[in-house]
Design a protein around this motif. Structure first.
Motif, short mmCIF file in Angstrom:
data_model
loop_
_atom_site.label_atom_id
_atom_site.label_comp_id
_atom_site.label_asym_id
_atom_site.label_seq_id
_atom_site.Cartn_x
_atom_site.Cartn_y
_atom_site.Cartn_z
N UNK A 146 -76.24 7.03 7.51
CA UNK A 146 -75.60 7.47 6.11
C UNK A 146 -74.56 8.63 6.22
N UNK A 147 -75.12 9.84 7.01
CA UNK A 147 -74.35 10.94 7.18
C UNK A 147 -73.12 10.76 7.87
N UNK A 148 -73.29 9.70 9.17
CA UNK A 148 -72.01 9.55 10.17
C UNK A 148 -71.24 8.68 9.34
N UNK A 149 -71.51 7.77 8.66
CA UNK A 149 -70.71 7.14 7.56
C UNK A 149 -69.83 7.75 6.69
N UNK B 151 -63.45 12.16 6.38
CA UNK B 151 -62.33 12.56 7.34
C UNK B 151 -61.06 11.88 7.26
N UNK B 152 -61.32 10.30 6.88
CA UNK B 152 -60.13 9.59 6.40
C UNK B 152 -59.58 9.62 4.93
N UNK B 153 -60.38 10.30 3.91
CA UNK B 153 -60.08 10.41 2.56
C UNK B 153 -58.68 11.33 2.49
N UNK B 154 -58.78 12.52 3.14
CA UNK B 154 -57.75 13.34 2.76
C UNK B 154 -56.31 12.83 3.24
N UNK B 155 -56.15 12.30 4.35
CA UNK B 155 -54.93 11.81 4.72
C UNK B 155 -54.65 10.48 3.80
N UNK B 156 -55.66 9.70 3.37
CA UNK B 156 -55.57 8.75 2.46
C UNK B 156 -54.84 9.11 1.20
N UNK B 157 -55.46 10.32 0.72
CA UNK B 157 -54.82 10.95 -0.67
C UNK B 157 -53.55 11.48 -0.65
N UNK B 158 -53.39 12.19 0.57
CA UNK B 158 -51.89 12.75 0.77
C UNK B 158 -50.94 11.93 0.65
N UNK C 26 -54.92 14.43 -6.74
CA UNK C 26 -53.76 14.74 -5.81
C UNK C 26 -54.03 15.84 -4.72
N UNK C 27 -54.04 15.75 -3.39
CA UNK C 27 -54.27 16.79 -2.60
C UNK C 27 -53.28 17.82 -2.63
N UNK C 28 -53.54 18.92 -3.03
CA UNK C 28 -52.55 20.02 -2.88
C UNK C 28 -52.78 21.07 -1.75
N UNK C 29 -53.80 20.94 -0.96
CA UNK C 29 -53.85 21.71 0.51
C UNK C 29 -54.74 20.79 1.37
N UNK C 30 -54.55 20.48 2.55
CA UNK C 30 -55.22 19.65 3.37
C UNK C 30 -56.12 20.33 4.42
N UNK D 74 -54.39 14.00 9.17
CA UNK D 74 -54.07 12.53 9.84
C UNK D 74 -55.52 11.66 9.83
N UNK D 75 -55.40 10.55 9.75
CA UNK D 75 -56.78 9.80 9.82
C UNK D 75 -57.50 10.04 10.96
N UNK D 76 -58.71 9.66 11.20
CA UNK D 76 -59.63 9.76 12.29
C UNK D 76 -58.95 8.84 13.44
N UNK D 77 -58.80 9.13 14.40
CA UNK D 77 -58.39 8.31 15.66
C UNK D 77 -59.39 8.30 16.92
N UNK D 78 -59.50 6.86 17.19
CA UNK D 78 -60.29 6.58 18.65
C UNK D 78 -59.32 7.38 19.78
N UNK D 79 -60.06 7.89 20.58
CA UNK D 79 -59.28 8.04 21.91
C UNK D 79 -59.17 6.82 22.47
#
Length: 325
Positions: A4-7, A13-20, A72-76, A81-86
């Motif tokens: 649950x914590x990992x999810x 981590x994806x929420x901030x770039x989504x809202x930006x 609205x995100x005013x400071x990120x 950037x969304x979480x990306x796999x290497x």
């Protein structure tokens, strides 16, 4: 970290770039896009307010304009950037999902194929890397087993049992194929043992698909292999060995009851299926291990080692006689 914590971490981590990318978006719309409840999204936003860069002062934390309906995100704080796999992570996931897709009897195959399609699409050219996915063991044999499982046909197999060092022939009713620790196993109802058994694919010396349907009893108890194939119970004999540095690897490959340092050596206790297997195991370790208990195993190892030395001496005498005759 639990699931649950990992999810939640991944979601944050994806929420901030989504809202930006969507300033002023309504909470209801964002919750629907992110497949979470409005309550969960509001809780995530409250947590984001106390996340940020070291220092954690007013200029370090993520900030947003939130009127209860729009956000609205005013400071990120640099999370733009969304979480990306290497590349290595993406390739590992592709290979693992391809392996799952090839495994017969696997539940939720549609979900596996959908996930594989998404990752391959995101990975681009990397997904087409020249990596062949093959189930361990004899490929032809596994294909035959897979076919018998899918066609629900009985099999006649010749099987080598390592613990008893014997080969037997039996008729089995296939249930499913499992992949555990990189090995393929057939789980089937064994008519000879009248019980569910696991057969390692690379120890099936021969097999023939019979012209009769598989008929395992209803509601048979399948094996739980989440913690490995061999799960010793208290009814099995316990063996104690004194192992040197070169023999410590056994504690990583076999479930042990107890491991205790004793000077430069380790005292290792583990349960075994039978003492005949333990005798062969100890002899294979050579000078890296000495049996401490039980007495029957000590005597068995001593007797077999003495017999081997006696045979070696006789062969040496025969060679000398041949040289001087």
């Amino acid at each position: 970290m639990n699931a649950a914590a990992a999810d939640r971490l991944g979601r944050l981590l994806n929420l901030v770039p989504y809202l930006l990318a969507r300033p002023g978006i309504e909470i209801t719309e964002a919750a629907a896009d992110l497949d979470v409840s409005e309550k969960q999204l509001r809780e995530d936003l409250e947590l984001l307010w106390v996340c940020g860069l070291p220092g954690y002062g007013p200029g370090d934390l993520i900030d947003m304009a939130f009127d209860g309906v729009h956000v609205t995100i005013t400071y990120d704080a640099g999370i733009d950037r969304p979480l990306r796999l290497t590349p290595d992570e993406a390739l590992a996931l592709v290979v693992a999902l391809r392996m799952l897709a090839e495994t017969p009897g696997m539940a939720n195959r549609d979900a596996i194929e959908r996930a594989l399609a998404k990752i391959e699409s995101a990975a681009g050219d990397l997904a087409g890397a020249p990596v062949a996915v093959r189930l361990p063991g004899n490929a032809d044999r596994l294909d035959t087993i897979r076919g018998a499982v899918e066609r629900q046909r009985a099999l006649r197999i010749t099987y080598y049992t390592a613990t008893r060092d014997e080969t037997t022939e039996r008729v089995v009713d296939p249930i499913r194929v499992l992949m555990v620790a990189g090995r393929g196993y057939l789980e089937a109802w064994c008519r000879r043992a009248e019980a569910v058994r696991l057969f390692r694919a690379d120890r099936i010396d021969a097999l023939t698909e019979l012209d009769e349907p598989a008929r395992p009893p209803r509601q048979v108890q399948l094996h739980d292999v989440s913690e490995g194939i061999f799960q010793p119970g208290p009814e099995l004999p316990i063996v104690t060995l004194r192992v040197s540095r070169g023999g410590r690897w056994i504690t990583e490959y076999y479930p042990c009851e107890n491991v205790r340092p004793d000077g430069e050596e380790w005292l290792v206790s583990l349960r075994v299926t039978d003492l005949a297997w333990a005798r062969r195991f100890v002899l294979g370790l050579g000078p890296e291990a000495t049996v401490v208990a039980p007495p029957d195993l000590i005597e068995g190892v001593r007797a077999q080692a003495a017999a081997a030395l006696d045979q070696y001496d006789k062969e040496g005498e025969y060679e000398k006689e041949g040289q001087y005759s």
